[in-house]
Design a protein around this motif. Structure first.
Motif, PDB file in Angstrom:
ATOM      1  N   LYS A   1      43.588  -2.277  41.832  1.00  0.00           N
ATOM      2  CA  LYS A   1      42.939  -3.043  42.859  1.00  0.00           C
ATOM      3  C   LYS A   1      43.298  -4.719  42.657  1.00  0.00           C
ATOM      4  CE  LYS A   1      39.417   0.413  43.084  1.00  0.00           C
ATOM      5  NZ  LYS A   1      37.952   0.580  42.947  1.00  0.00           N
ATOM      6  N   GLU A   2      43.403  -5.072  43.729  1.00  0.00           N
ATOM      7  CA  GLU A   2      43.631  -6.656  43.691  1.00  0.00           C
ATOM      8  C   GLU A   2      42.385  -7.490  44.092  1.00  0.00           C
ATOM      9  OE1 GLU A   2      48.175  -8.816  44.607  1.00  0.00           O
ATOM     10  OE2 GLU A   2      47.113  -7.705  46.152  1.00  0.00           O
ATOM     11  N   TYR A   3      42.011  -8.619  43.399  1.00  0.00           N
ATOM     12  CA  TYR A   3      40.844  -9.259  43.617  1.00  0.00           C
ATOM     13  C   TYR A   3      41.087 -10.517  43.964  1.00  0.00           C
ATOM     14  CZ  TYR A   3      38.637  -5.212  41.736  1.00  0.00           C
ATOM     15  OH  TYR A   3      38.225  -3.920  41.257  1.00  0.00           O
ATOM     16  N   ALA A   4      40.386 -11.192  44.879  1.00  0.00           N
ATOM     17  CA  ALA A   4      40.640 -12.713  45.042  1.00  0.00           C
ATOM     18  C   ALA A   4      40.197 -13.427  43.824  1.00  0.00           C
ATOM     19  CB  ALA A   4      39.837 -13.151  46.267  1.00  0.00           C
ATOM     20  N   ALA A   5      41.263 -14.222  43.373  1.00  0.00           N
ATOM     21  CA  ALA A   5      41.005 -14.881  42.331  1.00  0.00           C
ATOM     22  C   ALA A   5      39.653 -15.833  42.291  1.00  0.00           C
ATOM     23  CB  ALA A   5      42.264 -15.738  41.720  1.00  0.00           C
ATOM     24  N   GLU A   6      39.559 -16.651  43.371  1.00  0.00           N
ATOM     25  CA  GLU A   6      38.267 -17.209  43.592  1.00  0.00           C
ATOM     26  C   GLU A   6      37.065 -16.470  43.485  1.00  0.00           C
ATOM     27  OE1 GLU A   6      36.481 -19.600  47.309  1.00  0.00           O
ATOM     28  OE2 GLU A   6      38.753 -20.337  46.886  1.00  0.00           O
ATOM     29  N   ASP A   7      36.871 -15.207  43.935  1.00  0.00           N
ATOM     30  CA  ASP A   7      35.921 -14.360  44.019  1.00  0.00           C
ATOM     31  C   ASP A   7      35.517 -13.902  42.497  1.00  0.00           C
ATOM     32  OD1 ASP A   7      35.590 -14.768  46.611  1.00  0.00           O
ATOM     33  OD2 ASP A   7      36.447 -12.553  46.992  1.00  0.00           O
TER      34      ASP A   7
ATOM     35  N   HIS B   1      28.999  -4.184  37.765  1.00  0.00           N
ATOM     36  CA  HIS B   1      27.859  -5.147  38.189  1.00  0.00           C
ATOM     37  C   HIS B   1      27.913  -5.126  39.769  1.00  0.00           C
ATOM     38  CE1 HIS B   1      25.689  -8.742  38.639  1.00  0.00           C
ATOM     39  NE2 HIS B   1      25.539  -8.702  37.216  1.00  0.00           N
ATOM     40  N   PRO B   2      26.594  -5.241  40.480  1.00  0.00           N
ATOM     41  CA  PRO B   2      26.572  -5.091  41.913  1.00  0.00           C
ATOM     42  C   PRO B   2      27.115  -6.594  42.409  1.00  0.00           C
ATOM     43  CG  PRO B   2      24.343  -4.831  40.775  1.00  0.00           C
ATOM     44  CD  PRO B   2      25.200  -5.090  39.725  1.00  0.00           C
ATOM     45  N   ALA B   3      27.433  -7.494  41.833  1.00  0.00           N
ATOM     46  CA  ALA B   3      28.019  -8.648  42.280  1.00  0.00           C
ATOM     47  C   ALA B   3      29.248  -8.786  42.123  1.00  0.00           C
ATOM     48  CB  ALA B   3      27.203  -9.819  41.659  1.00  0.00           C
ATOM     49  N   TRP B   4      30.036  -7.889  41.448  1.00  0.00           N
ATOM     50  CA  TRP B   4      31.577  -7.686  41.516  1.00  0.00           C
ATOM     51  C   TRP B   4      32.099  -7.800  42.700  1.00  0.00           C
ATOM     52  CZ3 TRP B   4      35.085  -8.952  37.917  1.00  0.00           C
ATOM     53  CH2 TRP B   4      36.235  -8.597  38.263  1.00  0.00           C
ATOM     54  N   PRO B   5      33.026  -8.733  43.009  1.00  0.00           N
ATOM     55  CA  PRO B   5      33.600  -8.824  44.202  1.00  0.00           C
ATOM     56  C   PRO B   5      34.460  -7.576  44.685  1.00  0.00           C
ATOM     57  CG  PRO B   5      35.090  -9.991  42.688  1.00  0.00           C
ATOM     58  CD  PRO B   5      33.823  -9.366  41.869  1.00  0.00           C
TER      59      PRO B   5
ATOM     60  N   ARG C   1      31.436 -17.287  36.480  1.00  0.00           N
ATOM     61  CA  ARG C   1      30.817 -18.329  36.331  1.00  0.00           C
ATOM     62  C   ARG C   1      29.216 -18.056  36.362  1.00  0.00           C
ATOM     63  NH1 ARG C   1      32.112 -20.938  40.611  1.00  0.00           N
ATOM     64  NH2 ARG C   1      30.646 -20.193  41.834  1.00  0.00           N
ATOM     65  N   ASP C   2      28.935 -17.234  37.335  1.00  0.00           N
ATOM     66  CA  ASP C   2      27.500 -16.983  37.609  1.00  0.00           C
ATOM     67  C   ASP C   2      27.077 -15.662  36.954  1.00  0.00           C
ATOM     68  OD1 ASP C   2      27.698 -18.782  39.706  1.00  0.00           O
ATOM     69  OD2 ASP C   2      27.865 -17.070  41.520  1.00  0.00           O
ATOM     70  N   HIS C   3      27.755 -14.893  36.383  1.00  0.00           N
ATOM     71  CA  HIS C   3      27.121 -13.560  35.712  1.00  0.00           C
ATOM     72  C   HIS C   3      27.815 -13.311  34.225  1.00  0.00           C
ATOM     73  CE1 HIS C   3      25.277 -12.636  39.396  1.00  0.00           C
ATOM     74  NE2 HIS C   3      26.500 -12.754  40.011  1.00  0.00           N
ATOM     75  N   VAL C   4      28.884 -14.151  33.880  1.00  0.00           N
ATOM     76  CA  VAL C   4      29.282 -13.923  32.428  1.00  0.00           C
ATOM     77  C   VAL C   4      29.045 -14.985  31.605  1.00  0.00           C
ATOM     78  CG1 VAL C   4      31.289 -13.447  30.996  1.00  0.00           C
ATOM     79  CG2 VAL C   4      30.924 -12.309  33.276  1.00  0.00           C
ATOM     80  N   ASP C   5      29.551 -16.513  32.182  1.00  0.00           N
ATOM     81  CA  ASP C   5      29.421 -17.515  31.235  1.00  0.00           C
ATOM     82  C   ASP C   5      27.985 -17.465  31.181  1.00  0.00           C
ATOM     83  OD1 ASP C   5      31.881 -18.053  30.729  1.00  0.00           O
ATOM     84  OD2 ASP C   5      32.359 -19.365  32.424  1.00  0.00           O
ATOM     85  N   ARG C   6      27.512 -18.206  29.772  1.00  0.00           N
ATOM     86  CA  ARG C   6      26.226 -18.474  29.521  1.00  0.00           C
ATOM     87  C   ARG C   6      26.177 -20.235  29.110  1.00  0.00           C
ATOM     88  NH1 ARG C   6      25.053 -14.059  25.174  1.00  0.00           N
ATOM     89  NH2 ARG C   6      27.000 -13.167  25.699  1.00  0.00           N
ATOM     90  N   GLN C   7      25.507 -20.875  29.770  1.00  0.00           N
ATOM     91  CA  GLN C   7      25.267 -22.313  29.476  1.00  0.00           C
ATOM     92  C   GLN C   7      24.402 -22.318  28.201  1.00  0.00           C
ATOM     93  OE1 GLN C   7      26.763 -24.763  31.478  1.00  0.00           O
ATOM     94  NE2 GLN C   7      26.216 -26.049  29.701  1.00  0.00           N
ATOM     95  N   ALA C   8      24.891 -23.212  27.092  1.00  0.00           N
ATOM     96  CA  ALA C   8      24.305 -23.310  25.850  1.00  0.00           C
ATOM     97  C   ALA C   8      23.079 -24.414  26.302  1.00  0.00           C
ATOM     98  CB  ALA C   8      25.443 -23.977  24.980  1.00  0.00           C
ATOM     99  N   VAL C   9      22.060 -23.866  25.713  1.00  0.00           N
ATOM    100  CA  VAL C   9      20.764 -24.610  25.579  1.00  0.00           C
ATOM    101  C   VAL C   9      20.963 -25.771  25.047  1.00  0.00           C
ATOM    102  CG1 VAL C   9      18.367 -24.702  25.126  1.00  0.00           C
ATOM    103  CG2 VAL C   9      19.424 -22.616  26.044  1.00  0.00           C
ATOM    104  N   ALA C  10      20.396 -26.963  25.185  1.00  0.00           N
ATOM    105  CA  ALA C  10      20.261 -28.312  24.456  1.00  0.00           C
ATOM    106  C   ALA C  10      19.302 -28.161  23.580  1.00  0.00           C
ATOM    107  CB  ALA C  10      20.170 -29.401  25.578  1.00  0.00           C
ATOM    108  N   LEU C  11      19.569 -28.226  22.436  1.00  0.00           N
ATOM    109  CA  LEU C  11      18.430 -28.298  21.340  1.00  0.00           C
ATOM    110  C   LEU C  11      18.457 -29.541  20.650  1.00  0.00           C
ATOM    111  CD1 LEU C  11      19.234 -24.631  20.019  1.00  0.00           C
ATOM    112  CD2 LEU C  11      17.452 -25.222  21.451  1.00  0.00           C
TER     113      LEU C  11
END
Length: 140
Positions: free
Chosen positions: A44-50, A30-34, A56-66
């Motif tokens: 490779k090592e990645y910053a846990a915060e990144d 994904h282009p937004a991958w840190p 949060r921004d690209h994988v988790d999906r907020q369930a829609v309130a129905l």
């Protein structure tokens, strides 16, 4: 226990309950991958915060309130933004399954007039059971 500030692929996979393949072939493509911050052994090592921000921004999906008691057609669910296309719901229902295999989508709550409909409550339960969906703020 102190949370690590840097993570390697196996640690990312374990933390987010996905396969190493998902991290290396899907997420990291994904282009937004840190960008990696260092190396640890062969990884490779990645910053846990990144990584957390990416998930949060690209994988988790907020369930829609129905509306819990309202009946929805597959098209109405797609239009409501549940993240699943009506054709996918219909295809899952039409697949012949072995009796011991669970469906990816629940049986309709109402089939009157030959139209499949699900209550908002049924859909919300199904979505929160799927990987990648979080509870809405109202559910917390």
């Amino acid at each position: 226990m102190v949370e690590p500030q840097r993570l390697i692929t196996p640690e990312i996979a374990e933390r987010y309950d996905v396969s190493i393949h998902t991290v290396t072939k899907t997420w990291s493509a994904h282009p937004a991958w840190p960008a990696p911050v260092d190396r640890r052994g062969r990884y490779k090592e990645y910053a846990a915060e990144d990584v957390s921000a990416f998930v949060r921004d690209h994988v988790d999906r907020q369930a829609v309130a129905l509306e819990p008691r309202r009946l929805y057609t597959a098209q109405q669910l797609e239009d409501a933004g549940i993240g699943i296309k009506a054709s996918t719901i219909r295809a899952d229902l039409s697949r012949s399954r072995k009796p011991d295999q669970p469906r990816r989508w629940p049986e309709p709550d109402d089939t009157s007039d030959g139209v499949n409909r699900w209550t908002g409550e049924t859909v919300t339960t199904a979505l929160t059971a799927r990987r990648g969906y979080r509870k809405t703020a109202d559910d917390a």
